[in-house]
Design a protein around this motif. Structure first.
Motif, short mmCIF file in Angstrom:
data_model
loop_
_atom_site.label_atom_id
_atom_site.label_comp_id
_atom_site.label_asym_id
_atom_site.label_seq_id
_atom_site.Cartn_x
_atom_site.Cartn_y
_atom_site.Cartn_z
N VAL A 423 0.83 -1.21 0.00
CA VAL A 423 0.00 0.00 0.00
C VAL A 423 0.86 1.26 0.00
CG1 VAL A 423 -1.62 1.33 1.40
CG2 VAL A 423 -2.00 -1.10 1.08
N ARG A 450 -4.03 -4.54 -7.11
CA ARG A 450 -4.45 -5.90 -6.79
C ARG A 450 -4.77 -6.07 -5.31
NH1 ARG A 450 -0.14 -9.60 -10.27
NH2 ARG A 450 -0.69 -8.79 -12.34
N ILE A 451 -4.51 -5.03 -4.54
CA ILE A 451 -4.83 -5.04 -3.12
C ILE A 451 -5.74 -3.86 -2.83
CG2 ILE A 451 -2.73 -6.22 -2.37
CD1 ILE A 451 -1.47 -3.57 -1.78
N GLU A 452 -6.39 -3.90 -1.68
CA GLU A 452 -7.30 -2.81 -1.32
C GLU A 452 -6.50 -1.52 -1.14
OE1 GLU A 452 -10.66 -2.51 -0.99
OE2 GLU A 452 -10.67 -4.47 -1.99
N PRO A 453 -6.95 -0.41 -1.74
CA PRO A 453 -6.18 0.84 -1.66
C PRO A 453 -5.97 1.34 -0.23
CG PRO A 453 -7.83 0.97 -3.39
CD PRO A 453 -8.11 -0.30 -2.63
N GLY A 454 -7.01 1.39 0.56
CA GLY A 454 -6.85 1.85 1.94
C GLY A 454 -6.73 3.36 2.05
N TRP A 458 -5.93 6.63 -0.90
CA TRP A 458 -6.97 7.64 -1.18
C TRP A 458 -6.58 8.99 -0.60
CZ3 TRP A 458 -10.03 6.62 -4.93
CH2 TRP A 458 -10.50 5.32 -5.16
N LYS A 480 -14.56 7.68 -0.42
CA LYS A 480 -13.90 6.47 0.09
C LYS A 480 -13.35 6.70 1.50
CE LYS A 480 -14.31 3.81 -3.62
NZ LYS A 480 -15.01 2.51 -3.60
N LEU A 484 -13.80 4.84 5.12
CA LEU A 484 -12.68 4.16 5.76
C LEU A 484 -12.25 4.82 7.07
CD1 LEU A 484 -10.57 3.57 2.52
CD2 LEU A 484 -11.69 1.78 3.87
#
Length: 658
Positions: A423, A450-454, A458, A480, A484
C-alpha cells in the motif's frame, strides 16, 4: 572420517534398542539438566565421546560432531542439546531433522527439556510445522514446553494462535511464569494480518495483576510496550508510573512510546528525567539512543541531537548500526545533510537501513536525482533494496517531480528485485503522479491495484486534488475516505478547502456541517523551534506565549511591508464566515509564523532558524517565509509533514513545488 557439506544431513545408524519401560521409570517428574538416561554406569569411552561431541559443537564444528554421533551408542541429554543448538547456528535443517530422529530412536522423544530445544531449533530454521508436531507429541507439557511454542509462534507473527493456546493452557491449570506473559503480550501485537488484539491484551494485563506479577520489571515493561504499540499512550504512562522498579529497558520502552506516537517533546523530557536518575542499571543503551534520536529528528532539535551524539561517542555506541542510521536520520531531518553524508562515508559496515536513511534524507530535501544515484550505488555495492528503500526513493521522486524516473523504479520492484508493491508504494505512486497534476493516471493506478487501496492511497489522491483544485477526483477520494476513516477530520477539511478554492460555498457549508454533526475537530496546526537548546511549541492563534504581543507586532510589520510590495493574503483559505481583516488576523496567527517571529526575536543575527510543522505548509506561510528570509537576510528551514523547505534570499528550495 566421514566428510559432508554443512547443509547435508549425515546418515546416522539406528541406536541399539532401549527399554521404554525402564526409561519411563527412571525419568524425573520435570525436565532437568542432569537427566539420566542410562540404567548402567557410562563407560569411559561413552563419557569421552560425549565430551568430544559437546566440545566440537561449542567450537562450531558440526560436521565432525555429527560424525562422532554416528559412533556414540549412548549420547547424553547435554550432547543432544548442543547438537540441536549447533544445527540452528549453522542454519542446517536437514541435520537438525537427523539429530531429532536419532534422539527419538534413542528414547529421548518424551524428554520435555529436549522438546523445548527442538521447538526452538525448528522455529529458528523456519519450520513451524515441525515445531508444532514436537509440541503435539510430547506428553509431559511443562510450562517450558508451552513457552517454547508461544515464542516460536509469536516470532512468526501468529499471535492469534498464541492466544488460543494460552487459553487452553489456563483451562488445564498450568500456571504462567514471567516468560509466558512476555510472549503472550508480544503476541497481542504480532497477530496475523496486522490484527490488533487490544481486548485480549487488556485481559492478559488483568491476569498479570491477579497472579502477583505487577512488581516484575520484565513483565510490566512488556505491558508498557504493548500499550505503546497500540498507540494507547495514557495506558502506557499509567503502567510505567506505577512501576516500583525501572530498568533501562523500562525507560527505553516509555521513551519509545512517546517518540513513536507523535510526542517527541515528552520523549526528550523523559530522557532528561532518566539521565537525572542514571545509575548502573539505568545507563541508556543503544535502544534508548535510537528513540531519543527519533525524538530529536521529529522536532528538528539540532542542538539536542548534537549533545546526544556526543554522549553516544563517549559511551562507544557509535559502532552500532541502528544508532548510526538514527544519527544520519536525525541530522538529515535537522537540515544538516552534509553531516549525515559525512557519517555515512565513515561507516565501515553499511546495512540497508543505513542506505535507506541517506536516500530518505536527500529525498525530503528535494534532491531527487541525488537520492536515485545513492539508490543505484546501494545496488552496485551488493546491498539488496528492501520495501522501505523503494518507499524512500519513490518519495524522493515525488518531492522532485521526477515522474518518469519514479515510474521506472516502481516497475523494477517486482521485475528486478522480487518485491511486490504494498500500500505504501502505491500511495507513493499516486502522490508522484498527483503532484505532477497527472490525476487521471493516479486514479488509474488505484483502479488497477491488486490489493485494497486503503486510507493511505486515497489520502494521497485527495492531497493532490487539494494542490491542483480538482473537484471531481476529490469527491471520489473523499467518499472512500469518509467510509474508511469516518472520524478523521482532516479529510473533511481538505475537501472543504478544495470546494472553497472552486468557490463552491454551498458545498463548503455542507462539509462543515458534517464536521459539526459528527463532533469532529480539525487537528490544530502546531510548530516547534529550538532556541538555546530548549524546545518551544506554538499552536495556531496561540495567545499563551509570554512574548505573544511582540510576535504579533513583528508579524504585522512584516505583513505591512509585504503589502507595500503588492502581496495580497489568500484569505479564501480561511473557511470561517468573517470579514477580510479578521481572516488576515487568523492567517497571521498560524503556528509556523509565530515560530519564525519567535526565532527572529530570540536568536542572534545571521543564525539559521529551524522549524518543524505538523501539517502541510500553507500557501500564505510559504509566501511570507520567503519574504522574511529576504527582508531579514536570514536562512529559514521549515520541515512540514511532507518535506523540507530551505528559504534563503526570498527563494525556497522546493521551487514552489510542494
Amino acid at each position: 572420517m566421514l566428510t559432508l557439506r554443512p547443509s547435508q544431513p549425515i546418515s546416522l545408524p539406528t541406536p541399539p534398542p532401549v527399554s521404554r519401560l525402564n526409561r519411563s521409570a527412571n525419568r524425573p517428574p520435570s525436565c532437568s539438566l542432569t537427566f539420566n538416561h542410562s540404567t548402567s554406569p557410562a563407560t569411559a569411552t561413552e563419557v569421552s565421546n560425549n565430551q568430544l561431541i559437546q566440545s566440537l559443537c561449542k567450537k562450531g564444528d558440526l560436521r565432525r560432531a555429527l560424525s562422532l554421533l554416528s559412533q556414540e551408542s549412548n549420547p547424553s541429554q547435554r550432547t543432544y542439546e548442543l547438537l540441536l543448538l549447533s544445527c540452528s547456528r549453522n542454519r542446517s535443517l536437514p541435520n537438525g531433522i537427523a539429530v531429532h530422529r536419532h534422539l527419538s530412536l534413542n528414547g529421548f522423544d518424551q524428554d520435555p527439556f529436549l522438546a523445548t530445544k527442538l521447538i526452538n531449533m525448528y522455529s529458528e530454521l523456519d519450520d513451524l510445522q515441525s515445531a508444532r508436531r514436537v509440541f503435539d507429541e510430547i506428553h509431559d507439557r511443562t510450562i517450558f514446553v508451552w513457552n517454547a511454542l508461544f515464542r516460536a509462534l509469536t516470532l512468526a507473527g501468529y499471535g492469534e494462535q498464541v492466544i488460543e493456546l494460552y487459553k487452553r493452557m489456563n483451562e488445564r491449570g498450568i500456571l504462567s511464569d514471567r516468560f509466558t506473559y512476555t510472549y503472550v503480550l508480544k503476541a497481542c501485537v504480532a497477530a496475523e494480518g496486522g490484527t490488533v488484539l487490544f481486548k485480549e491484551g487488556k485481559e492478559i494485563h488483568g491476569h498479570i495483576l491477579r497472579h502477583g506479577y505487577e512488581d516484575n520489571v520484565h513483565v510490566m515493561t512488556t505491558v508498557v510496550d504493548m500499550y505503546a504499540r497500540y498507540g494507547c499512550v495514557g495506558y502506557a504512562e499509567r503502567v510505567f508510573g506505577e512501576m516500583h522498579d525501572k530498568n533501562v529497558v523500562s525507560w527505553s520502552a516509555m521513551i519509545a512510546c512517546y517518540a513513536k506516537n507523535g510526542m517527541a517533546y515528552e520523549a526528550l523530557e523523559l530522557f532528561r528525567e532518566m539521565m537525572a536518575e542514571e545509575c548502573a542499571d539505568n545507563a541508556p543503551n543503544s535502544v534508548t539512543m535510537v528513540s531519543v534520536l527519533q525524538a530529536c529528528a521529529a522536532l528538528s532539535a539540532l542542538e539536542q541531537g548534537r549533545l546526544i551524539h556526543g554522549y553516544i561517542l563517549r559511551r562507544g555506541l557509535d559502532s552500532i548500526l541502528p544508532v548510526v542510521s538514527s544519527l544520519m536520520t536525525m541530522y538529515g531531518k535537522c537540515g544538516k545533510l552534509d553531516v549525515a553524508q559525512h557519517i555515512f562515508d565513515r561507516m565501515d559496515v553499511r546495512d540497508v537501513v543505513s542506505w535507506n536513511s541517506l536516500i530518505s534524507g536527500y529525498g525530503i530535501h528535494g534532491f531527487g536525482e541525488k537520492a536515485i544515484d545513492i539508490f543505484r550505488e546501494m545496488i552496485r555495492s551488493g546491498t539488496s533494496p528492501s520495501p522501505v528503500s523503494f518507499v524512500s526513493v519513490l518519495g524522493a521522486c515525488s518531492h522532485a517531480g521526477l515522474v518518469e524516473e519514479g515510474k521506472a523504479l516502481f516497475d523494477s520492484m517486482a521485475k528486478e528485485h522480487g518485491i511486490h508493491p504494498n500500500v505504501e508504494h502505491y500511495a507513493c505512486m499516486v502522490d508522484l503522479l498527483g503532484r505532477a497534476n497527472r490525476l487521471d493516471e493516479a486514479a488509474a493506478i488505484i483502479q488497477g491495484m491488486r490489493i485494497e487501496p486503503g486510507p493511505m492511497v486515497w489520502g494521497s489522491l485527495l492531497g493532490s486534488c487539494r494542490i491542483h483544485g480538482n473537484v471531481q477526483h476529490a469527491e471520489r477520494a473523499s467518499d472512500k475516505l469518509f467510509q474508511l476513516e469516518p472520524k478523521n477530520a482532516g479529510n473533511y477539511v481538505l475537501l472543504a478547502d478544495i470546494y472553497a478554492d472552486a468557490r463552491m460555498w454551498d458545498e463548503v457549508k455542507t462539509v462543515k456541517k458534517l464536521l459539526e454533526t459528527r463532533g469532529l475537530q480539525k487537528v490544530p496546526g502546531r510548530s516547534w523551534i529550538e532556541v538555546k537548546r530548549k524546545i518551544y511549541s506554538f499552536l495556531s492563534v496561540d495567545e499563551i506565549n509570554p512574548q505573544i504581543e511582540q510576535l504579533h507586532a513583528l508579524l504585522l510589520e512584516l505583513a505591512r511591508e509585504m503589502k507595500e510590495e503588492g502581496y495580497t493574503p489568500p484569505t479564501r483559505i480561511v473557511l470561517y464566515d468573517l470579514d477580510v481583516q479578521e481572516k488576515e488576523s487568523i492567517l497571521l496567527g498560524h503556528s509556523e509564523k509565530l515560530a519564525v517571529a519567535f526565532g527572529l526575536i530570540n536568536t542572534s543575527k545571521g543564525e539559521a532558524i529551524r522549524i518543524t510543522k505538523n501539517l502541510r505548509l500553507c500557501e500564505d506561510c510559504h509566501s511570507m517565509t520567503k519574504f522574511i528570509s529576504k527582508f531579514t537576510s536570514r536562512e529559514i528551514l521549515v520541515r512540514d509533514i511532507n518535506r523540507f523547505h530551505h528559504f534563503r534570499d526570498g527563494v525556497c528550495s522546493c521551487r514552489d513545488y510542494w
